[in-house]
Design a protein around this motif. Structure first.
Motif, PDB file in Angstrom:
ATOM      1  N   LYS A  73     -99.122 -82.901 -66.811  1.00 34.10           N
ATOM      2  CA  LYS A  73     -97.902 -82.464 -67.495  1.00 34.10           C
ATOM      3  C   LYS A  73     -97.733 -80.975 -67.228  1.00 34.10           C
ATOM      4  N   GLY A  74     -96.494 -80.597 -66.838  1.00 34.06           N
ATOM      5  CA  GLY A  74     -96.261 -79.187 -66.526  1.00 34.06           C
ATOM      6  C   GLY A  74     -94.794 -78.887 -66.338  1.00 34.06           C
ATOM      7  N   ASP A  75     -94.525 -77.802 -65.623  1.00 34.88           N
ATOM      8  CA  ASP A  75     -93.163 -77.306 -65.428  1.00 34.88           C
ATOM      9  C   ASP A  75     -92.790 -77.373 -63.957  1.00 34.88           C
ATOM     10  N   ILE A  76     -91.505 -77.664 -63.708  1.00 35.98           N
ATOM     11  CA  ILE A  76     -90.992 -77.646 -62.340  1.00 35.98           C
ATOM     12  C   ILE A  76     -89.814 -76.683 -62.284  1.00 35.98           C
ATOM     13  N   SER A  77     -89.843 -75.781 -61.315  1.00 29.06           N
ATOM     14  CA  SER A  77     -88.759 -74.815 -61.127  1.00 29.06           C
ATOM     15  C   SER A  77     -88.151 -75.050 -59.753  1.00 29.06           C
ATOM     16  N   GLY A  78     -86.906 -74.628 -59.576  1.00 29.52           N
ATOM     17  CA  GLY A  78     -86.224 -74.883 -58.317  1.00 29.52           C
ATOM     18  C   GLY A  78     -85.383 -73.717 -57.852  1.00 29.52           C
ATOM     19  N   THR A  79     -85.228 -73.643 -56.543  1.00 30.07           N
ATOM     20  CA  THR A  79     -84.344 -72.652 -55.930  1.00 30.07           C
ATOM     21  C   THR A  79     -83.532 -73.334 -54.834  1.00 30.07           C
ATOM     22  N   ILE A 161     -97.833 -77.725 -56.556  1.00 31.69           N
ATOM     23  CA  ILE A 161     -97.303 -78.357 -55.351  1.00 31.69           C
ATOM     24  C   ILE A 161     -95.836 -78.003 -55.154  1.00 31.69           C
ATOM     25  N   THR A 162     -95.462 -77.786 -53.894  1.00 30.41           N
ATOM     26  CA  THR A 162     -94.078 -77.515 -53.534  1.00 30.41           C
ATOM     27  C   THR A 162     -93.495 -78.749 -52.856  1.00 30.41           C
ATOM     28  N   ILE A 163     -92.318 -79.177 -53.338  1.00 34.62           N
ATOM     29  CA  ILE A 163     -91.659 -80.370 -52.804  1.00 34.62           C
ATOM     30  C   ILE A 163     -90.215 -80.020 -52.469  1.00 34.62           C
ATOM     31  N   LEU A 164     -89.836 -80.241 -51.218  1.00 34.90           N
ATOM     32  CA  LEU A 164     -88.440 -80.072 -50.822  1.00 34.90           C
ATOM     33  C   LEU A 164     -87.693 -81.355 -51.154  1.00 34.90           C
ATOM     34  N   ILE A 165     -86.563 -81.202 -51.845  1.00 36.61           N
ATOM     35  CA  ILE A 165     -85.752 -82.357 -52.234  1.00 36.61           C
ATOM     36  C   ILE A 165     -84.357 -82.176 -51.648  1.00 36.61           C
ATOM     37  N   GLN A 166     -83.959 -83.125 -50.817  1.00 35.36           N
ATOM     38  CA  GLN A 166     -82.630 -83.086 -50.180  1.00 35.36           C
ATOM     39  C   GLN A 166     -81.806 -84.262 -50.683  1.00 35.36           C
ATOM     40  N   PRO A 167     -81.019 -84.037 -51.770  1.00 35.58           N
ATOM     41  CA  PRO A 167     -80.153 -85.116 -52.262  1.00 35.58           C
ATOM     42  C   PRO A 167     -79.078 -85.463 -51.234  1.00 35.58           C
ATOM     43  N   THR A 168     -78.701 -86.733 -51.190  1.00 34.49           N
ATOM     44  CA  THR A 168     -77.644 -87.172 -50.279  1.00 34.49           C
ATOM     45  C   THR A 168     -76.331 -86.452 -50.594  1.00 34.49           C
ATOM     46  N   THR A 177     -91.079 -76.252 -57.220  1.00 35.10           N
ATOM     47  CA  THR A 177     -92.510 -75.961 -57.371  1.00 35.10           C
ATOM     48  C   THR A 177     -92.973 -76.509 -58.713  1.00 35.10           C
ATOM     49  N   TYR A 178     -93.946 -77.371 -58.656  1.00 35.90           N
ATOM     50  CA  TYR A 178     -94.474 -77.981 -59.884  1.00 35.90           C
ATOM     51  C   TYR A 178     -95.860 -77.413 -60.168  1.00 35.90           C
ATOM     52  N   LYS A 179     -96.075 -77.003 -61.428  1.00 35.11           N
ATOM     53  CA  LYS A 179     -97.383 -76.525 -61.881  1.00 35.11           C
ATOM     54  C   LYS A 179     -97.741 -77.271 -63.156  1.00 35.11           C
ATOM     55  N   GLY A 180     -98.873 -77.986 -63.131  1.00 36.12           N
ATOM     56  CA  GLY A 180     -99.240 -78.788 -64.290  1.00 36.12           C
ATOM     57  C   GLY A 180    -100.734 -78.823 -64.536  1.00 36.12           C
TER      58      GLY A 180
END
Length: 323
Positions: A73-79, A161-168, A177-180
């Motif tokens: 369980k943690g926080d996810i931030s995005g740019t 962990i860093t995850i790139l998300i490309q929505p359609t 970036t998720y930190k938990g």
């Protein structure tokens, strides 16, 4: 008259025999009988397993150690293009074991950059690193978007962990970036079977017990249960479960419990390297263990290798129950 005398003699001898038999039974049942010292050798050579042992049953069973899988369980931030898109707190992320070198990463639904990102699962490769476990995934299409776990690390009880998300339909990806912190670790349920101690190479842990070192080296000379000095297990984050990259300073660690007192029975030093017989030492001391049940056992570790001189085969003598 002679017949009567003969009959009395037979009865007298018979009574002595019965008395003698009763006395032997009393000795066996609660008299000063010599305790039974049992000896056993356990194969604790595997770095990725604990070998569990039950004093009561005299049985052992091996179970794999899981270092990373579980619920975080943690926080996810995005740019987006370097612009901050906010942070979502208390988000659940699950790491599941697929194979020895791969895991799944499942992230609950969340909203960032004006978009609702549906719950998704992506795969990632995992390998021991100099600090913790390195994560890297490939691009995959899930739930109307493309997700790519680019870089990540699981160290002790935390994940980053860093995850790139490309929505359609969105021209630029969201870099998240998720930190938990671990909440529940996946692994063997140690309450599902009977065990008292467990061995891992040169590590020892107990099932809710505590232990004290005596001054004796002869297990038969420990005749009284120590009244104090017992030490319970502690949590460690340096249990080695993957040493394949040791020469490159890449070692896989897991979090577990160990008993520092019992660990003195079989000690291993990282100097010199590579390991030689000089790395292994035995304390030659007897230890008394106060079990979770309130019973006692005494134990002495006697060897750390088998007849073929393979290290990690741990031999010990023990007495259970020790009264």
């Amino acid at each position: 008259m002679k017949k009567n005398f003969y009959l009395l003699a037979v009865l007298f001898i018979s009574s002595l025999t019965v008395f003698s038999a009763c006395s032997d039974d009393d000795d066996n049942g609660g008299g000063d009988t010599e305790e039974t010292v049992k000896d056993v050798m356990l194969d604790a050579t595997a770095y990725d397993k604990w070998m569990y042992f039950s004093f009561k049953d005299g049985t052992s069973v091996a179970h794999e150690i899981e270092p990373v899988a579980g619920t975080y369980k943690g926080d996810i931030s995005g740019t987006v293009m370097g612009q901050d898109q906010g942070t979502v707190t208390n988000l659940k992320l699950e790491v599941g074991r697929i194979s020895k070198d791969s895991v799944s990463i499942t992230v609950d639904e969340f909203s960032l950059a004006g978009r609702t990102i549906s719950k998704f699962t992506a795969g990632a490769k995992i390998a021991a690193d100099s600090i913790g476990w390195d994560l890297a995934g490939g691009e995959m299409a899930v739930s109307g978007m493309t997700v790519t776990p680019t870089t990540g690390n699981i160290s002790l009880d935390s994940i980053n962990i860093t995850i790139l998300i490309q929505p359609t339909g969105m021209p630029m990806p969201i870099t998240t970036t998720y930190k938990g912190i671990i909440e529940t670790r996946t692994g063997i349920d140690e309450t599902s079977f009977n065990w008292d101690i467990a061995l891992h190479r040169y590590d020892v842990k107990t099932n809710g017990a505590s232990a004290v070192e005596t001054t004796e080296s002869d297990i038969k000379k420990v005749t009284a249960i120590p009244s104090s000095g017992y030490v319970a297990d502690i949590k460690t984050d340096s249990l080695i479960i993957d040493n394949s990259g040791m020469m490159n300073n890449k070692v896989g660690y897991a979090t577990s419990n160990i008993n520092e007192v019992l660990n003195k029975g079989i000690e291993f030093s990282s100097v010199p390297m590579p390991p030689t017989p000089a790395n292994w030492t035995m304390s030659n001391k007897v230890y008394v263990i106060k079990l979770k049940s309130g019973e006692y056992a005494k134990i002495k570790f006697t060897d750390y290798s088998n007849d073929a001189d393979v290290k990690g085969h741990i031999s010990f003598d023990y007495v259970y129950p020790f009264k």
